[in-house]
Design a protein around this motif. Structure first.
Motif, short mmCIF file in Angstrom:
data_model
loop_
_atom_site.label_atom_id
_atom_site.label_comp_id
_atom_site.label_asym_id
_atom_site.label_seq_id
_atom_site.Cartn_x
_atom_site.Cartn_y
_atom_site.Cartn_z
N LYS A 112 0.79 -1.42 -0.16
CA LYS A 112 0.07 0.00 0.14
C LYS A 112 0.79 1.32 0.03
CE LYS A 112 -4.12 -2.26 2.20
NZ LYS A 112 -4.79 -2.16 3.41
N GLU A 113 2.12 1.08 0.60
CA GLU A 113 2.91 2.21 0.48
C GLU A 113 4.32 1.81 -0.01
OE1 GLU A 113 2.25 5.23 4.13
OE2 GLU A 113 2.16 3.12 4.99
N PRO A 114 4.40 1.90 -1.41
CA PRO A 114 5.52 1.40 -1.92
C PRO A 114 6.87 1.80 -1.56
CG PRO A 114 3.72 1.65 -3.65
CD PRO A 114 3.30 2.17 -2.21
N ARG A 115 7.03 3.22 -1.53
CA ARG A 115 8.26 3.91 -0.89
C ARG A 115 8.76 3.30 0.32
NH1 ARG A 115 9.62 8.29 1.86
NH2 ARG A 115 11.63 9.21 1.21
N HIS A 132 12.61 -2.71 3.49
CA HIS A 132 12.96 -4.21 3.01
C HIS A 132 14.07 -4.44 2.21
CE1 HIS A 132 9.53 -5.48 5.21
NE2 HIS A 132 8.55 -5.04 4.28
N CYS A 133 14.50 -3.48 1.35
CA CYS A 133 15.43 -3.42 0.41
C CYS A 133 16.94 -2.79 0.90
CB CYS A 133 14.92 -2.75 -0.95
SG CYS A 133 13.60 -3.49 -1.73
N TYR A 186 13.35 -10.39 -4.33
CA TYR A 186 13.35 -11.63 -3.51
C TYR A 186 12.66 -11.16 -2.13
CZ TYR A 186 15.64 -14.29 -7.27
OH TYR A 186 16.09 -14.81 -8.31
N ARG A 187 13.42 -10.11 -1.64
CA ARG A 187 12.85 -9.62 -0.28
C ARG A 187 11.64 -9.09 -0.30
NH1 ARG A 187 18.51 -7.87 0.08
NH2 ARG A 187 19.46 -8.73 1.92
N LEU A 188 11.24 -8.63 -1.30
CA LEU A 188 9.73 -7.69 -1.52
C LEU A 188 8.95 -8.91 -1.66
CD1 LEU A 188 10.38 -4.69 -3.50
CD2 LEU A 188 9.89 -4.89 -1.27
N ILE A 189 9.10 -9.91 -2.58
CA ILE A 189 8.38 -11.15 -2.88
C ILE A 189 8.06 -11.89 -1.35
CG2 ILE A 189 8.22 -13.39 -3.70
CD1 ILE A 189 9.76 -12.38 -6.01
N VAL A 227 16.99 -18.14 0.58
CA VAL A 227 17.08 -18.25 2.16
C VAL A 227 18.27 -16.98 2.33
CG1 VAL A 227 18.64 -19.55 3.56
CG2 VAL A 227 16.82 -20.73 1.98
N ALA A 228 18.99 -16.74 1.39
CA ALA A 228 19.93 -15.64 1.55
C ALA A 228 19.21 -14.44 1.96
CB ALA A 228 20.90 -15.46 0.42
N VAL A 229 18.31 -14.03 1.49
CA VAL A 229 17.43 -12.88 1.62
C VAL A 229 16.67 -12.82 3.01
CG1 VAL A 229 17.36 -12.45 -0.64
CG2 VAL A 229 15.21 -13.20 0.19
#
Length: 235
Positions: free
Chosen positions: A36-39, A45-46, A72-75, A148-150
């Motif tokens: 909902k708040e992409p920024r 997370h990134c 992958y973090r966002l996924i 796993v790494a993320v």
């Protein structure tokens, strides 16, 4: 810096070919994954995002781009059921498409020499076929280790099951059978002490004002690596 437009279902995803590696426009990914708040999601997370001036329909704009691992973090943290489908699309279409490109020395071709052109074309086809073979062989292993790494925090049994390649109920039964969790799906203290499992406690109050606690089992990154080995040995 070249922008490569990809289409996932009805959404446009802009990918940057940065020295042969894919970097994604962060906002495109975050919006598609339902944040909902992409920024804020990207900031939270990134870890590898950076701003770059890129051409848009409104002219040159400073856009945040993120590397593959941040996608992958966002996924992993998306609540949308389509997140897994999006990940499969990234791994199966976007990455091979970008990584197969290259000039293969075409700038040095004597285009009047048909034998040379035919030979280099055959080499290019062979190289692409070899890359396809390597991707097919390494994809399951790379896919697992990349995911796993993320993980910088514990994850749900449902998402752990997706990474391993099974369903939540089947993995939960596996955890009970191997004494990682009790019959009530509560992690054993020994597994928590070993850093393999964790819990999320959700307090709630019933209609009589009595306080209760729901315990959700979580799998750590360390636990996920061990589970994958156990799973492979059994199945």
């Amino acid at each position: 810096m070249q922008i490569i437009p990809f289409q996932f279902n009805t959404s446009s995803i802009r990918v940057i070919d940065k020295d042969g590696e894919p970097w994604f426009v962060a906002k495109d990914v975050a919006v598609l994954l339902g944040y909902k708040e992409p920024r804020k999601a990207v900031l939270r997370h990134c870890l590898g995002g950076m701003k770059r001036p890129l051409p848009t329909t409104a002219g040159i704009r400073e856009l945040v781009i993120i590397p593959e691992r941040d996608v992958y973090r966002l996924i992993m943290r998306s609540k949308l059921p389509e997140a897994q489908q999006f990940e499969d699309w990234v791994v199966g279409e976007v990455l091979p498409s970008i990584r197969k490109t290259g000039n293969y020395g075409l700038s040095k071709i004597d285009w009047g020499n048909t034998s040379q052109v035919a030979g280099l074309l055959a080499q290019s086809i062979e190289r692409v076929q070899e890359q396809d073979k390597q991707i097919a062989e390494l994809k399951p292993k790379a896919n697992f280790h990349d995911r796993v790494a993320v993980l910088d925090e514990s994850t749900s049994v449902e998402k752990a099951a997706k990474i391993i390649g099974t369903g939540r109920n089947r993995l939960m039964a596996f955890l009970r059978r191997n004494e990682w969790v009790t019959m009530r799906n509560v992690p054993y203290q020994a597994k928590i002490n070993q850093g393999l499992m964790d819990v999320k406690i959700n307090p709630w109050t019933d209609n009589y004002g009595r306080l209760h606690e729901n315990i959700t089992p979580l799998v750590t990154a360390k636990g996920l690596v061990k589970l994958q080995k156990m799973w492979d040995n059994e199945y």
